[in-house]
Design a protein around this motif. Sequence first.
Motif, PDB file in Angstrom:
ATOM      1  N   TYR A  72      -7.516   2.674 -48.079  1.00  0.00           N
ATOM      2  CA  TYR A  72      -8.831   3.221 -47.313  1.00  0.00           C
ATOM      3  C   TYR A  72      -9.538   4.108 -48.216  1.00  0.00           C
ATOM      4  O   TYR A  72     -10.635   3.766 -48.470  1.00  0.00           O
ATOM      5  CB  TYR A  72      -8.577   3.765 -45.983  1.00  0.00           C
ATOM      6  N   GLN A  73      -9.286   5.027 -48.685  1.00  0.00           N
ATOM      7  CA  GLN A  73      -9.697   6.356 -49.325  1.00  0.00           C
ATOM      8  C   GLN A  73      -9.981   5.739 -50.808  1.00  0.00           C
ATOM      9  O   GLN A  73     -11.227   5.873 -51.512  1.00  0.00           O
ATOM     10  CB  GLN A  73      -8.867   7.459 -49.584  1.00  0.00           C
ATOM     11  N   ALA A  74      -9.209   4.730 -51.336  1.00  0.00           N
ATOM     12  CA  ALA A  74      -9.523   4.337 -52.651  1.00  0.00           C
ATOM     13  C   ALA A  74     -10.894   3.227 -52.745  1.00  0.00           C
ATOM     14  O   ALA A  74     -11.526   3.103 -53.549  1.00  0.00           O
ATOM     15  CB  ALA A  74      -8.267   3.728 -53.301  1.00  0.00           C
ATOM     16  N   TYR A  75     -10.743   2.507 -51.807  1.00  0.00           N
ATOM     17  CA  TYR A  75     -12.027   1.714 -51.572  1.00  0.00           C
ATOM     18  C   TYR A  75     -13.290   2.202 -51.438  1.00  0.00           C
ATOM     19  O   TYR A  75     -14.179   1.843 -51.853  1.00  0.00           O
ATOM     20  CB  TYR A  75     -11.607   0.338 -50.426  1.00  0.00           C
ATOM     21  N   MET A  76     -13.148   3.239 -50.452  1.00  0.00           N
ATOM     22  CA  MET A  76     -14.090   4.119 -50.147  1.00  0.00           C
ATOM     23  C   MET A  76     -14.770   4.857 -51.229  1.00  0.00           C
ATOM     24  O   MET A  76     -16.021   4.883 -51.342  1.00  0.00           O
ATOM     25  CB  MET A  76     -13.859   5.157 -48.869  1.00  0.00           C
ATOM     26  N   LEU A  77     -14.093   5.179 -51.918  1.00  0.00           N
ATOM     27  CA  LEU A  77     -14.231   6.047 -53.279  1.00  0.00           C
ATOM     28  C   LEU A  77     -14.622   5.615 -54.703  1.00  0.00           C
ATOM     29  O   LEU A  77     -14.794   6.322 -55.690  1.00  0.00           O
ATOM     30  CB  LEU A  77     -13.555   7.329 -53.111  1.00  0.00           C
ATOM     31  N   GLN A  78     -14.409   4.254 -54.574  1.00  0.00           N
ATOM     32  CA  GLN A  78     -14.116   3.534 -56.043  1.00  0.00           C
ATOM     33  C   GLN A  78     -15.659   3.458 -56.662  1.00  0.00           C
ATOM     34  O   GLN A  78     -15.938   3.445 -57.960  1.00  0.00           O
ATOM     35  CB  GLN A  78     -13.490   2.238 -55.988  1.00  0.00           C
ATOM     36  N   GLN A  79     -16.625   3.540 -55.723  1.00  0.00           N
ATOM     37  CA  GLN A  79     -18.127   3.557 -56.336  1.00  0.00           C
ATOM     38  C   GLN A  79     -18.795   4.927 -55.487  1.00  0.00           C
ATOM     39  O   GLN A  79     -18.165   5.386 -54.465  1.00  0.00           O
ATOM     40  CB  GLN A  79     -18.866   2.186 -55.696  1.00  0.00           C
ATOM     41  N   ALA A  80     -19.835   5.139 -55.974  1.00  0.00           N
ATOM     42  CA  ALA A  80     -20.802   6.069 -55.218  1.00  0.00           C
ATOM     43  C   ALA A  80     -21.058   5.789 -53.898  1.00  0.00           C
ATOM     44  O   ALA A  80     -21.172   4.671 -53.528  1.00  0.00           O
ATOM     45  CB  ALA A  80     -21.925   6.387 -56.025  1.00  0.00           C
ATOM     46  N   PRO A  81     -21.223   6.702 -52.996  1.00  0.00           N
ATOM     47  CA  PRO A  81     -21.439   6.269 -51.594  1.00  0.00           C
ATOM     48  C   PRO A  81     -22.619   5.518 -51.381  1.00  0.00           C
ATOM     49  O   PRO A  81     -22.452   4.706 -50.433  1.00  0.00           O
ATOM     50  CB  PRO A  81     -21.654   7.721 -50.815  1.00  0.00           C
ATOM     51  N   GLU A  82     -23.574   5.576 -52.104  1.00  0.00           N
ATOM     52  CA  GLU A  82     -24.875   4.893 -51.946  1.00  0.00           C
ATOM     53  C   GLU A  82     -24.561   3.651 -52.305  1.00  0.00           C
ATOM     54  O   GLU A  82     -25.319   2.409 -52.017  1.00  0.00           O
ATOM     55  CB  GLU A  82     -26.050   5.298 -52.609  1.00  0.00           C
ATOM     56  N   GLU A  83     -23.490   3.034 -52.979  1.00  0.00           N
ATOM     57  CA  GLU A  83     -23.393   1.921 -53.526  1.00  0.00           C
ATOM     58  C   GLU A  83     -22.079   0.972 -52.456  1.00  0.00           C
ATOM     59  O   GLU A  83     -21.876  -0.163 -52.472  1.00  0.00           O
ATOM     60  CB  GLU A  83     -22.581   1.901 -54.862  1.00  0.00           C
ATOM     61  N   ALA A  84     -21.705   1.688 -51.361  1.00  0.00           N
ATOM     62  CA  ALA A  84     -20.730   1.181 -50.651  1.00  0.00           C
ATOM     63  C   ALA A  84     -21.238   0.010 -49.805  1.00  0.00           C
ATOM     64  O   ALA A  84     -20.404  -1.056 -49.775  1.00  0.00           O
ATOM     65  CB  ALA A  84     -19.946   2.076 -49.710  1.00  0.00           C
ATOM     66  N   GLU A  85     -22.312   0.210 -49.208  1.00  0.00           N
ATOM     67  CA  GLU A  85     -22.913  -0.977 -48.416  1.00  0.00           C
ATOM     68  C   GLU A  85     -22.914  -2.234 -49.489  1.00  0.00           C
ATOM     69  O   GLU A  85     -22.531  -3.210 -49.092  1.00  0.00           O
ATOM     70  CB  GLU A  85     -24.304  -0.731 -47.885  1.00  0.00           C
ATOM     71  N   SER A  86     -23.647  -2.137 -50.594  1.00  0.00           N
ATOM     72  CA  SER A  86     -23.565  -3.182 -51.356  1.00  0.00           C
ATOM     73  C   SER A  86     -22.275  -3.781 -51.677  1.00  0.00           C
ATOM     74  O   SER A  86     -22.144  -4.978 -51.534  1.00  0.00           O
ATOM     75  CB  SER A  86     -24.420  -2.810 -52.587  1.00  0.00           C
ATOM     76  N   TYR A  87     -21.273  -2.926 -52.033  1.00  0.00           N
ATOM     77  CA  TYR A  87     -20.147  -3.416 -52.517  1.00  0.00           C
ATOM     78  C   TYR A  87     -19.369  -4.305 -51.420  1.00  0.00           C
ATOM     79  O   TYR A  87     -19.091  -5.323 -51.690  1.00  0.00           O
ATOM     80  CB  TYR A  87     -19.129  -2.233 -52.850  1.00  0.00           C
ATOM     81  N   PHE A  88     -19.284  -3.778 -50.119  1.00  0.00           N
ATOM     82  CA  PHE A  88     -18.706  -4.156 -49.153  1.00  0.00           C
ATOM     83  C   PHE A  88     -19.451  -5.413 -48.474  1.00  0.00           C
ATOM     84  O   PHE A  88     -18.710  -6.409 -47.894  1.00  0.00           O
ATOM     85  CB  PHE A  88     -18.161  -3.480 -47.983  1.00  0.00           C
ATOM     86  N   ARG A  89     -20.683  -5.440 -48.442  1.00  0.00           N
ATOM     87  CA  ARG A  89     -21.514  -6.450 -47.785  1.00  0.00           C
ATOM     88  C   ARG A  89     -22.083  -7.737 -48.898  1.00  0.00           C
ATOM     89  O   ARG A  89     -22.390  -8.572 -48.162  1.00  0.00           O
ATOM     90  CB  ARG A  89     -22.840  -5.768 -47.091  1.00  0.00           C
ATOM     91  N   SER A  90     -21.877  -7.347 -50.025  1.00  0.00           N
ATOM     92  CA  SER A  90     -22.446  -8.099 -51.050  1.00  0.00           C
ATOM     93  C   SER A  90     -21.501  -8.873 -52.110  1.00  0.00           C
ATOM     94  O   SER A  90     -21.797  -9.855 -52.323  1.00  0.00           O
ATOM     95  CB  SER A  90     -23.713  -7.561 -51.737  1.00  0.00           C
ATOM     96  N   HIS A  91     -20.766  -7.994 -52.505  1.00  0.00           N
ATOM     97  CA  HIS A  91     -19.702  -8.510 -53.539  1.00  0.00           C
ATOM     98  C   HIS A  91     -18.625  -9.298 -52.749  1.00  0.00           C
ATOM     99  O   HIS A  91     -17.474  -8.756 -53.021  1.00  0.00           O
ATOM    100  CB  HIS A  91     -19.328  -7.555 -54.270  1.00  0.00           C
TER     101      HIS A  91
END
Length: 140
Positions: A65-84
Amino acid sequence: SPEDLRRKFIVHEGLHGIFFADSDYRDAVAAEWASLEETEKEFWYAFLRWMVYSIDDDYLVVNEYQAYMLQQAPEEAESYFRSHGGTIWIENAWDSESSVARHLTDHPDFFTESARNMEAILKQFSGFSGGHLFRMDRAD
């Protein structure tokens, strides 16, 4: 893998190192995990199961959980999980009326907020920011 994805992978693995080495950080992350709503945990269990992790191992779940949440900057998290690629399984993982689907719809900043909370913990214990475990970047 593209360079941006390789960087995420390296940061992700580095975060596991911090989690392993710092028991205070690990305890703070576990407390953050424990504070999540059950619907949010249901999302993460499904995500990790989809990624072929054993969700019966609490240490592993919290660590990932912590590694997936923090592997990118917080402002990139939505894009990573919802788009990639996430969009494909997010849309198909739950009935549109499920509590998780409703939560994701009702909270369009779900991943960003979680990542910001996790980043505050990371900064407190290590000084690093989400997505940035390196003090230097390659010059153009």
